[in-house]
Design a protein around this motif. Structure first.
Motif, PDB file in Angstrom:
ATOM      1  N   ASN B 208      93.198 145.616   4.325  1.00 26.11           N
ATOM      2  CA  ASN B 208      94.593 145.686   4.707  1.00 26.11           C
ATOM      3  C   ASN B 208      94.920 147.071   5.258  1.00 26.11           C
ATOM      4  O   ASN B 208      95.527 147.884   4.574  1.00 26.11           O
ATOM      5  CB  ASN B 208      95.449 145.361   3.469  1.00 26.11           C
ATOM      6  CG  ASN B 208      96.918 145.538   3.746  1.00 26.11           C
ATOM      7  OD1 ASN B 208      97.347 145.405   4.885  1.00 26.11           O
ATOM      8  ND2 ASN B 208      97.673 145.865   2.724  1.00 26.11           N
ATOM      9  N   PRO B 209      94.467 147.366   6.493  1.00 25.55           N
ATOM     10  CA  PRO B 209      94.762 148.693   7.034  1.00 25.55           C
ATOM     11  C   PRO B 209      96.238 148.821   7.396  1.00 25.55           C
ATOM     12  O   PRO B 209      96.760 148.013   8.162  1.00 25.55           O
ATOM     13  CB  PRO B 209      93.864 148.787   8.269  1.00 25.55           C
ATOM     14  CG  PRO B 209      93.496 147.410   8.611  1.00 25.55           C
ATOM     15  CD  PRO B 209      93.715 146.535   7.428  1.00 25.55           C
ATOM     16  N   THR B 210      96.910 149.800   6.839  1.00 22.67           N
ATOM     17  CA  THR B 210      98.338 149.972   7.107  1.00 22.67           C
ATOM     18  C   THR B 210      98.580 151.315   7.790  1.00 22.67           C
ATOM     19  O   THR B 210      97.691 152.154   7.877  1.00 22.67           O
ATOM     20  CB  THR B 210      99.150 149.955   5.804  1.00 22.67           C
ATOM     21  OG1 THR B 210      98.603 150.957   4.956  1.00 22.67           O
ATOM     22  CG2 THR B 210      99.086 148.616   5.129  1.00 22.67           C
ATOM     23  N   ILE B 211      99.825 151.468   8.247  1.00 22.33           N
ATOM     24  CA  ILE B 211     100.188 152.708   8.912  1.00 22.33           C
ATOM     25  C   ILE B 211     100.180 153.873   7.929  1.00 22.33           C
ATOM     26  O   ILE B 211      99.835 155.001   8.288  1.00 22.33           O
ATOM     27  CB  ILE B 211     101.578 152.544   9.598  1.00 22.33           C
ATOM     28  CG1 ILE B 211     101.882 153.730  10.488  1.00 22.33           C
ATOM     29  CG2 ILE B 211     102.674 152.361   8.599  1.00 22.33           C
ATOM     30  CD1 ILE B 211     101.229 153.636  11.824  1.00 22.33           C
ATOM     31  N   VAL B 212     100.487 153.593   6.650  1.00 23.12           N
ATOM     32  CA  VAL B 212     100.473 154.662   5.649  1.00 23.12           C
ATOM     33  C   VAL B 212      99.064 155.240   5.506  1.00 23.12           C
ATOM     34  O   VAL B 212      98.872 156.453   5.404  1.00 23.12           O
ATOM     35  CB  VAL B 212     100.988 154.131   4.302  1.00 23.12           C
ATOM     36  CG1 VAL B 212     100.906 155.212   3.242  1.00 23.12           C
ATOM     37  CG2 VAL B 212     102.408 153.653   4.436  1.00 23.12           C
ATOM     38  N   GLY B 213      98.071 154.350   5.552  1.00 19.87           N
ATOM     39  CA  GLY B 213      96.701 154.811   5.482  1.00 19.87           C
ATOM     40  C   GLY B 213      96.366 155.734   6.628  1.00 19.87           C
ATOM     41  O   GLY B 213      95.663 156.737   6.453  1.00 19.87           O
ATOM     42  N   LYS B 214      96.889 155.413   7.815  1.00 19.37           N
ATOM     43  CA  LYS B 214      96.593 156.269   8.981  1.00 19.37           C
ATOM     44  C   LYS B 214      97.286 157.615   8.864  1.00 19.37           C
ATOM     45  O   LYS B 214      96.709 158.650   9.226  1.00 19.37           O
ATOM     46  CB  LYS B 214      97.027 155.549  10.256  1.00 19.37           C
ATOM     47  CG  LYS B 214      96.005 154.504  10.647  1.00 19.37           C
ATOM     48  CD  LYS B 214      96.422 153.733  11.856  1.00 19.37           C
ATOM     49  CE  LYS B 214      95.478 152.556  12.049  1.00 19.37           C
ATOM     50  NZ  LYS B 214      96.091 151.447  12.717  1.00 19.37           N
ATOM     51  N   VAL B 215      98.539 157.588   8.348  1.00 23.88           N
ATOM     52  CA  VAL B 215      99.233 158.873   8.135  1.00 23.88           C
ATOM     53  C   VAL B 215      98.451 159.731   7.150  1.00 23.88           C
ATOM     54  O   VAL B 215      98.273 160.933   7.356  1.00 23.88           O
ATOM     55  CB  VAL B 215     100.671 158.620   7.624  1.00 23.88           C
ATOM     56  CG1 VAL B 215     101.323 159.925   7.226  1.00 23.88           C
ATOM     57  CG2 VAL B 215     101.487 157.928   8.681  1.00 23.88           C
ATOM     58  N   ALA B 216      97.953 159.079   6.092  1.00 21.12           N
ATOM     59  CA  ALA B 216      97.165 159.822   5.109  1.00 21.12           C
ATOM     60  C   ALA B 216      95.930 160.419   5.764  1.00 21.12           C
ATOM     61  O   ALA B 216      95.564 161.570   5.489  1.00 21.12           O
ATOM     62  CB  ALA B 216      96.773 158.905   3.951  1.00 21.12           C
ATOM     63  N   LEU B 217      95.271 159.649   6.650  1.00 22.33           N
ATOM     64  CA  LEU B 217      94.081 160.167   7.333  1.00 22.33           C
ATOM     65  C   LEU B 217      94.441 161.386   8.175  1.00 22.33           C
ATOM     66  O   LEU B 217      93.711 162.386   8.187  1.00 22.33           O
ATOM     67  CB  LEU B 217      93.462 159.083   8.212  1.00 22.33           C
ATOM     68  CG  LEU B 217      92.242 159.532   9.003  1.00 22.33           C
ATOM     69  CD1 LEU B 217      91.123 159.941   8.080  1.00 22.33           C
ATOM     70  CD2 LEU B 217      91.757 158.448   9.940  1.00 22.33           C
ATOM     71  N   ALA B 218      95.599 161.304   8.874  1.00 20.29           N
ATOM     72  CA  ALA B 218      96.019 162.448   9.684  1.00 20.29           C
ATOM     73  C   ALA B 218      96.231 163.671   8.804  1.00 20.29           C
ATOM     74  O   ALA B 218      95.836 164.790   9.158  1.00 20.29           O
ATOM     75  CB  ALA B 218      97.312 162.110  10.432  1.00 20.29           C
ATOM     76  N   LEU B 219      96.845 163.474   7.617  1.00 21.29           N
ATOM     77  CA  LEU B 219      97.055 164.602   6.707  1.00 21.29           C
ATOM     78  C   LEU B 219      95.722 165.173   6.221  1.00 21.29           C
ATOM     79  O   LEU B 219      95.543 166.391   6.158  1.00 21.29           O
ATOM     80  CB  LEU B 219      97.901 164.150   5.515  1.00 21.29           C
ATOM     81  CG  LEU B 219      99.363 163.887   5.826  1.00 21.29           C
ATOM     82  CD1 LEU B 219     100.032 163.170   4.678  1.00 21.29           C
ATOM     83  CD2 LEU B 219     100.072 165.196   6.098  1.00 21.29           C
ATOM     84  N   PHE B 220      94.765 164.277   5.895  1.00 21.84           N
ATOM     85  CA  PHE B 220      93.446 164.755   5.463  1.00 21.84           C
ATOM     86  C   PHE B 220      92.788 165.569   6.563  1.00 21.84           C
ATOM     87  O   PHE B 220      92.255 166.652   6.321  1.00 21.84           O
ATOM     88  CB  PHE B 220      92.536 163.572   5.121  1.00 21.84           C
ATOM     89  CG  PHE B 220      92.847 162.912   3.823  1.00 21.84           C
ATOM     90  CD1 PHE B 220      93.110 163.674   2.700  1.00 21.84           C
ATOM     91  CD2 PHE B 220      92.881 161.547   3.713  1.00 21.84           C
ATOM     92  CE1 PHE B 220      93.400 163.075   1.499  1.00 21.84           C
ATOM     93  CE2 PHE B 220      93.170 160.937   2.513  1.00 21.84           C
ATOM     94  CZ  PHE B 220      93.439 161.696   1.416  1.00 21.84           C
ATOM     95  N   ILE B 221      92.809 165.029   7.791  1.00 21.17           N
ATOM     96  CA  ILE B 221      92.098 165.715   8.875  1.00 21.17           C
ATOM     97  C   ILE B 221      92.726 167.082   9.116  1.00 21.17           C
ATOM     98  O   ILE B 221      92.021 168.091   9.234  1.00 21.17           O
ATOM     99  CB  ILE B 221      92.114 164.861  10.164  1.00 21.17           C
ATOM    100  CG1 ILE B 221      91.199 163.652   9.983  1.00 21.17           C
ATOM    101  CG2 ILE B 221      91.638 165.681  11.344  1.00 21.17           C
ATOM    102  CD1 ILE B 221      91.117 162.781  11.190  1.00 21.17           C
TER     103      ILE B 221
END
Lengths: 119, 512
Positions: B208-221
């Protein structure tokens, strides 16, 4: 229902980042770091607070679990936040110590004075 | 037996670090012996872990019961999961940290507060080991902060100089903001998926890939690029690494920016997000930063007159190569090219730890003898410090990528894969190396130049400082003798282990 706790948390984080970028006093920068941290802690702890079936959740205590009618708040975020607060205090203490030392060497708390290293 | 050894990677340094103030009461000799003993024991455990993982495959260790409710067949407690990539990092950390501790015996002798110094250096090692072995996101954050706080304190260790304080403050503020970004990412992921175990998170994300997961990835990177000193935000690195004592510079440049930046980035991008985001986009994003870092770092190194600052900028440049490898590995996920790029990145991470560790130790020896690190005053050092100069020659040749040394193989893999992937990237990588060569040739030119009066009294450093330098030199030469053997036997399998997200998840769920 509007989830005020999330809005407050993000407002705190944004406020902290603004203060971090806009202020020049070392002490204010330390405060900014603490505000960012507090925002994240608020976000993390409110993630454990879930209102299900319109019932206010109780504290996560396992004794007498069977007799409990209402849901419990998640215990894990509380543990995470406790750990994170301890880490935050550690960083804060170190920041204070360095600030005292910086005042000794530079005679000011203005970060714009800390520009001797260049190149 | 297999996984039971893993906690000792943490227990031994933790015990050693906090018993240091008590051992210190017995005097200088006891303190030094204790520091060497603890880091040596950690090296032994680290080598054993590497050997075990190399022979038997990924190791999983659960803190607490394996199935707390008696029904779940996967560990939901904190888990540690070590694949070959992680084990390689463990070996690298324990080895370079051991060398740095031995070097400190002679180098730091004239400083005060050394019980705190040794406590901090062992805690630094502990934090890095924790990051390398953990399989839990919040556990990762805790170890990241242990490592970061120890390194802030060590950068500002010589607090009687303004340089150390200024560098420490800059490093601390940048590092703390980066850590906050990472914590925010972890909070978002926990809120969305309700778990912190990396492998289980990967499973839930792919379902279940969500937009929150992508925001989290951006924060990690963004947080991890801060921590690894990638280019738009590399300024703290060029201040912090030269200001620290040289043994610490070697650990910061050789290990901290890799474990806390590159390793964590690779782990999060591949093992957590590998199947749930567009790897091409993320890969190109990292490649973009890598190219800027590559050019800026190496070009800035050319114009420095301060020897340690030159080495720090060179570290920025080399991080660019490693990021390039990781980025191509992501963008060409699953293809032969991606695998070669990833193997090159891992290989270069290991090699650069040895090379930059060696070069910073040499810079420390020069400072110890002459009290200056200004290149204009170091002319003709080759006459009076021949062994040090020889070690520098080897280290510089290796970092440029001269064929008989270890840097050649790893850089070759990165060039090859980038040229295969996109010729423009290959060209950029070569331009970076041209700058890098210019910087080091300039230092060598200074060393072999006409001796100035100042260097005439200098001599090679004492044994405890000379031996770590020689051991690192020998390691570089020996690794250079078998470049493709090491690449085929260790680096390619490590890249495969990192790439294979399914195996990572399967090991966690008890399938592997």
């Amino acid at each position: 229902m509007i989830q005020f706790q999330f809005i407050t948390a993000f407002l705190l984080i944004v406020l902290g980042i603004y203060a971090f970028l806009a202020k020049n006093n070392l002490l204010k920068l330390i405060l900014a770091l603490d505000i960012i941290d507090s925002g994240i802690h608020l976000l993390l702890i409110s993630l454990g607070y879930r209102i299900e079936l319109n019932e206010i959740p109780t504290a996560p205590i396992y004794t007498g679990y069977e007799t409990l009618k209402s849901p419990m708040v998640g215990p894990l975020p509380q543990a995470l936040v406790l750990t994170s607060i301890v880490i935050g205090v550690c960083v804060l203490a170190l920041a204070m110590a360095l600030t005292v030392n910086a005042y000794r060497h530079y005679g000011t708390l203005d970060v714009r004075a800390l520009r001797r290293l260049r190149g | 037996m297999s996984a039971e050894i893993l906690p000792y990677l943490i227990i031994i340094p933790l015990f050693g670090a906090f018993s240091m103030p008590m051992v210190n009461l017995a005097g200088r000799k006891a303190r030094e012996a204790w520091a060497v003993l603890i880091s040596g024991a950690t090296l032994a455990v680290g080598s054993w872990v590497f050997y075990w993982v190399y022979e038997k495959g990924t190791v999983l260790y659960t803190l607490g019961a394996k199935s707390p409710f008696g029904q779940a067949n996967f560990p939901i407690r904190i888990v540690w999961e070590v694949d070959l990539f992680g084990a390689l990092m463990v070996l690298m950390v324990t080895f370079v940290a051991f060398m740095a501790v031995i070097y400190s015996l002679g180098y730091m002798r004239h400083d005060t507060g050394l019980d705190k110094y040794y406590t901090l250096i062992i805690i630094l090692e502990l934090g890095m080991l924790g990051i390398a072995i953990t399989g839990d996101l919040f556990n990762f954050y805790v170890f990241l902060e242990i490592m970061s706080i120890a390194s802030y304190a060590l950068v500002a260790f010589r607090n009687d100089t303004w340089e150390a304080i200024e560098a420490g403050i800059k490093y601390m503020f940048v590092g703390s903001v980066a850590s906050s970004l990472i914590l925010l990412g972890i909070a978002l992921l926990y809120g969305e998926y309700g778990t912190l175990t990396m492998g289980y998170l990967a499973l839930k994300l792919s379902q279940n890939p969500t937009i929150v997961g992508k925001v989290a990835l951006a924060l990690f990177i963004s947080g991890l690029l801060f921590k690894s000193g990638a280019s738009p935000v590399h300024m703290w690195l060029a201040d912090a690494h030269p200001a620290a004592p040289s043994s610490i510079s070697a650990m910061l440049s050789g290990l901290v920016i890799k474990i806390g930046g590159i390793y964590a980035l690779a782990r999060i991008a591949f093992s957590i997000y590998g199947a749930s985001v567009s790897v091409k986009t993320v890969g190109w994003l990292i490649i973009l930063f890598a190219c800027i870092t590559l050019i800026v770092g190496n070009a800035m190194a050319v114009i420095q007159t301060d020897m340690k600052r030159l080495l720090a900028y060179s570290s920025v440049g080399q991080i660019g190569y490693i990021l390039l490898g990781i980025g191509i590995g992501l963008a060409a996920y699953g293809s032969q090219t991606g695998e070669i790029a990833l193997a090159g990145a891992i290989y270069h991470t290991f090699n650069h730890a040895l090379m930059k560790g060696l070069l910073f130790l040499i810079a420390g020896a020069v400072i110890h003898q002459l009290g200056t690190r200004d290149l204009n005053e170091l002319s003709g050092l080759a006459k009076t410090m021949p062994k040090t100069t020889f070690a520098f020659l080897i280290g510089a040749a290796a970092i440029i990528g001269m064929p008989p040394l270890n840097g050649f193989a790893s850089k070759w893999l990165i060039y090859e894969s980038s040229a295969l992937f996109n010729p423009v990237l290959g060209a950029i990588a070569i331009i970076g190396t041209a700058f890098c060569t210019a910087a080091y040739v300039r230092v060598l030119y200074t060393f072999f130049g006409r001796p100035s009066e100042r260097v005439m009294e200098a001599k090679d450093p004492e044994k405890s400082m000379l031996w770590p330098m020689l051991i690192l030199t020998i390691a570089i030469i020996v690794m250079g003798l078998f470049p493709w053997g090491i690449s085929d036997k260790v680096m390619i399998p490590a890249a495969k282990a990192l790439e294979n997200q399914l195996a990572y998840v399967a090991t966690l769920m008890g399938g592997g």
